[in-house]
Design a protein around this motif. Structure first.
Motif, short mmCIF file in Angstrom:
data_model
loop_
_atom_site.label_atom_id
_atom_site.label_comp_id
_atom_site.label_asym_id
_atom_site.label_seq_id
_atom_site.Cartn_x
_atom_site.Cartn_y
_atom_site.Cartn_z
N ILE A 119 -31.58 -28.87 -1.47
CA ILE A 119 -32.05 -27.91 -2.38
C ILE A 119 -32.40 -26.96 -1.26
O ILE A 119 -33.64 -27.54 -0.38
N TYR A 159 -35.00 -23.66 -11.07
CA TYR A 159 -35.23 -25.16 -9.55
C TYR A 159 -35.83 -25.91 -10.46
O TYR A 159 -35.01 -26.94 -9.87
N TYR A 160 -36.63 -26.06 -11.68
CA TYR A 160 -36.90 -27.28 -11.75
C TYR A 160 -35.70 -27.95 -12.46
O TYR A 160 -36.17 -29.60 -12.84
N LEU A 163 -34.25 -29.95 -9.98
CA LEU A 163 -34.54 -31.48 -9.12
C LEU A 163 -34.32 -32.41 -10.02
O LEU A 163 -34.00 -32.77 -11.47
N SER A 164 -34.21 -33.84 -9.25
CA SER A 164 -33.78 -34.69 -9.69
C SER A 164 -34.20 -35.85 -8.80
O SER A 164 -34.84 -35.96 -7.80
N ASN A 165 -34.01 -37.78 -8.93
CA ASN A 165 -34.47 -38.54 -8.13
C ASN A 165 -33.04 -39.13 -7.36
O ASN A 165 -33.62 -39.50 -6.49
N THR A 167 -32.92 -35.49 -5.91
CA THR A 167 -33.34 -34.77 -4.43
C THR A 167 -34.09 -35.51 -3.91
O THR A 167 -35.28 -36.16 -3.89
N VAL A 170 -36.11 -30.47 0.53
CA VAL A 170 -36.32 -29.56 -0.23
C VAL A 170 -36.70 -27.93 0.90
O VAL A 170 -37.69 -28.87 1.39
N ALA A 192 -41.09 -30.79 -6.13
CA ALA A 192 -40.47 -31.94 -4.78
C ALA A 192 -41.23 -33.02 -4.79
O ALA A 192 -40.29 -33.64 -4.98
N VAL A 195 -40.51 -35.54 -7.94
CA VAL A 195 -39.15 -36.41 -8.11
C VAL A 195 -39.01 -37.14 -6.13
O VAL A 195 -38.02 -37.89 -6.03
N ALA A 197 -39.09 -35.83 -3.37
CA ALA A 197 -38.65 -35.55 -2.20
C ALA A 197 -39.25 -34.77 -1.18
O ALA A 197 -40.67 -34.55 -1.33
#
Length: 408
Positions: A119, A159-160, A163-165, A167, A170, A192, A195, A197
Motif C-alpha cells: 500500500i 486505508y483501514y 489493510l488485510s492479512n 498486506t 505500507v 499496518a 496486520v 505489515a
C-alpha cells in the motif's frame, strides 16, 4: 501566536548564498522543499575534510584513514542520536531518500510472492511510487493506494479498509512535498503492524521541520536526504530496524560489504557495512552530521514555531491576490504553499518571479498523481525555511501580484 525568539538576521549571516543577487535583485530563496541552503558551519566541515584528512575509510592503518573513519562514524552516531535509533548500525548511509527507498524495495523482491499486497498513499513523491511499481512487476504483488481528499489529507477510513492479512508493506511520506500535509504516520504505522505489515516512511520533507523519533514511532524503515536539512546533496540515511536489515539481502555487491570472498562463495559483512558497498560519500556523511548539529543548536522546536508563523503570514498575504487558490489546506502542515492564480500557467508565474530574484518551484513537483487529482497541470510552490523572513514573503506577494497583472 507567540512570536519567534530566533535571531533571524544573525542566522541569515551563516548562509553566504543569501547575500547574492539574481537578475539584479536580492535573492529571495523559497525553494527549500527541493534543496535547503548550506551554512558556513557545514561548508567549513567540507573544506576541512578535503584539505585536512581526505582518505578512504575503514581500510587503512595510516593516520588520515583513521581520522576520516572516526569522523564518519561520529556522524553516524550523530544521526542515530538525532533520530533516536536504538543502535548506530541501524543507520545506513545512502546517496539520499531515493537510494534508501530503492534499497528496501530491492530487498523485498525476495520476500514477496504473487498475490501479496503493498500500500502507498496518494500523496507520494514519484520516488515512493515507482520503486514499488517495479517491485510489483518483479514479484506479482498488488499495489493499492490510500485515497486523499480535497484538503490534501489522507482518508484513513479507506486505508483501514485496504489493510488485510495479504498486506505485507505500507509506504507513506511523513510530509507531502507538494502540499506540505503532515500525515498521521503513527496511526498508519500502528494499523499496518496490526496486520503484520512492515512500514517505510519517507521522511525527506519532514526532517527539516520535525524531529522524528523512530523508536517512539515504531517505524520499520525511515529515509531522509541531507540536502533538505542544510547538508550536502548526494548524502542521506536509511534507518532500519535491526531485525529487518538482517532479513534483507544486500542491495549492491563490492568492497566493504563483505566478510570473506572466494570464487566459490562470498559471505557478507555485519550491519551497517552489509548495505554500504564501495567507497561512500565520506565527506557528505560527515557534513550531514555537521548539518544536524547546526540545526539542533538552533533548536527544532524554535524552528517549527517560526516556520509556522511564516506559513500563517504567507497564507494570509497570498490570499489577497485576486483569483489565487491554495492547494493543500490540511490542518497539519509544514511551511509549504502550493498555489495557482486563475488560469495562468504556473511556469509563467515562476518565470516572472525569477526575473525579480524570487526562487520558487513550478510544475508537478514529482507528484503527478496529486496534480491529476486536482485536474491541474501543476502549481507554484513556495517553501519556507527558518532563515526566511516576513519581508521576503511580502516580496513574493508583490511579485505574484505583478505577474498576475502582466499575464491576465
Amino acid at each position: 501566536m507567540q512570536k519567534t525568539t530566533l535571531d533571524i538576521q544573525t542566522i541569515r549571516k551563516d548562509f553566504p548564498i543569501l547575500s547574492r543577487t539574481v537578475n539584479g535583485q536580492p535573492l529571495v530563496y523559497l525553494d527549500n522543499a527541493a534543496t535547503s541552503q548550506t551554512p558556513k558551519q557545514v561548508l567549513d566541515v567540507i573544506v576541512d575534510y578535503y584539505s585536512g584528512y581526505n582518505a578512504n575509510i575503514h581500510r587503512g592503518v595510516h593516520t588520515l584513514s583513521q581520522e576520516a573513519t572516526d569522523k564518519y562514524e561520529q556522524a553516524r552516531a550523530t544521526i542515530q542520536h538525532h533520530f533516536n535509533a536504538k543502535f548506530a548500525h541501524e543507520i545506513i548511509f545512502t546517496a539520499g531518500t531515493t537510494h534508501g527507498i530503492n534499497l528496501v524495495a530491492n530487498g523485498f523482491s525476495s520476500l514477496l510472492k504473487k498475490g501479496d499486497e503493498i500500500i502507498v498513499s496518494a500523496l507520494e513523491h514519484h520516488s515512493n511510487i515507482v520503486p514499488w511499481q517495479m517491485l510489483c512487476e518483479r514479484t506479482g504483488a498488488v499495489l493499492k493506494v490510500i485515497p486523499m481528499n480535497l484538503n490534501g489529507e489522507l482518508e484513513l477510513d479507506a486505508y483501514y479498509e485496504l489493510l488485510s492479512n495479504k498486506t505485507k508493506l505500507v509506504f507513506c511520506n511523513h510530509v507531502s512535498n507538494a502540499l506540505g500535509t503532515v500525515n498521521p504516520i503513527k496511526e498508519i504505522i500502528n494499523a499496518a503492524h496490526n496486520v503484520g505489515a512492515a512500514v517505510l516512511i519517507d521522511g525527506a520533507q519532514a526532517a527539516p521541520h520535525i524531529k522524528a523519533d523512530v523508536q517512539a514511532l515504531g517505524v520499520d524503515f525511515y529515509v531522509v536526504s541531507a540536502h533538505k536539512m542544510c547538508g550536502p546533496t548526494g548524502a542521506g540515511m536509511l534507518y532500519g530496524k535491526e531485525e529487518w536489515l538482517n532479513k534483507l539481502p544486500p542491495y549492491q555487491g563490492g568492497g566493504e560489504m563483505i566478510a570473506e570472498v572466494t570464487f566459490d562463495k562470498t559471505t557478507y559483512a555485519d550491519l551497517p557495512h552489509k548495505f554500504e558497498a564501495g567507497t561512500p560519500n565520506i565527506c557528505g556523511g560527515i557534513a550531514f552530521g555537521a548539518a544536524l548539529d547546526y540545526m539542533n543548536a538552533i533548536g527544532f522546536s524554535a524552528i517549527a514555531d517560526y516556520e509556522h508563523e511564516l506559513l500563517v503570514y504567507a497564507t494570509t498575504q497570498l490570499l489577497t491576490v485576486d483569483g489565487l487558490k491554495i492547494y493543500g489546506t490540511a490542518l497539519e502542515k509544514t511551511s509549504v504553499i502550493s498555489f495557482n492564480a486563475g488560469s495562468i500557467h504556473p511556469y509563467d508565474i515562476g518565470s516572472i518571479l525569477d526575473k525579480l530574484g524570487i526562487a520558487v518551484r513550478t510544475g508537478h513537483h514529482c507528484a503527478q498523481p496529486i496534480m491529476d487529482f486536482y485536474a491541474i497541470p501543476g502549481t507554484v510552490r513556495a517553501s519556507f525555511s527558518f532563515y526566511n523572513t516576513k519581508e521576503e514573503v511580502d516580496t513574493l506577494v508583490a511579485g505574484v501580484k505583478r505577474a498576475v497583472a502582466m499575464l491576465q
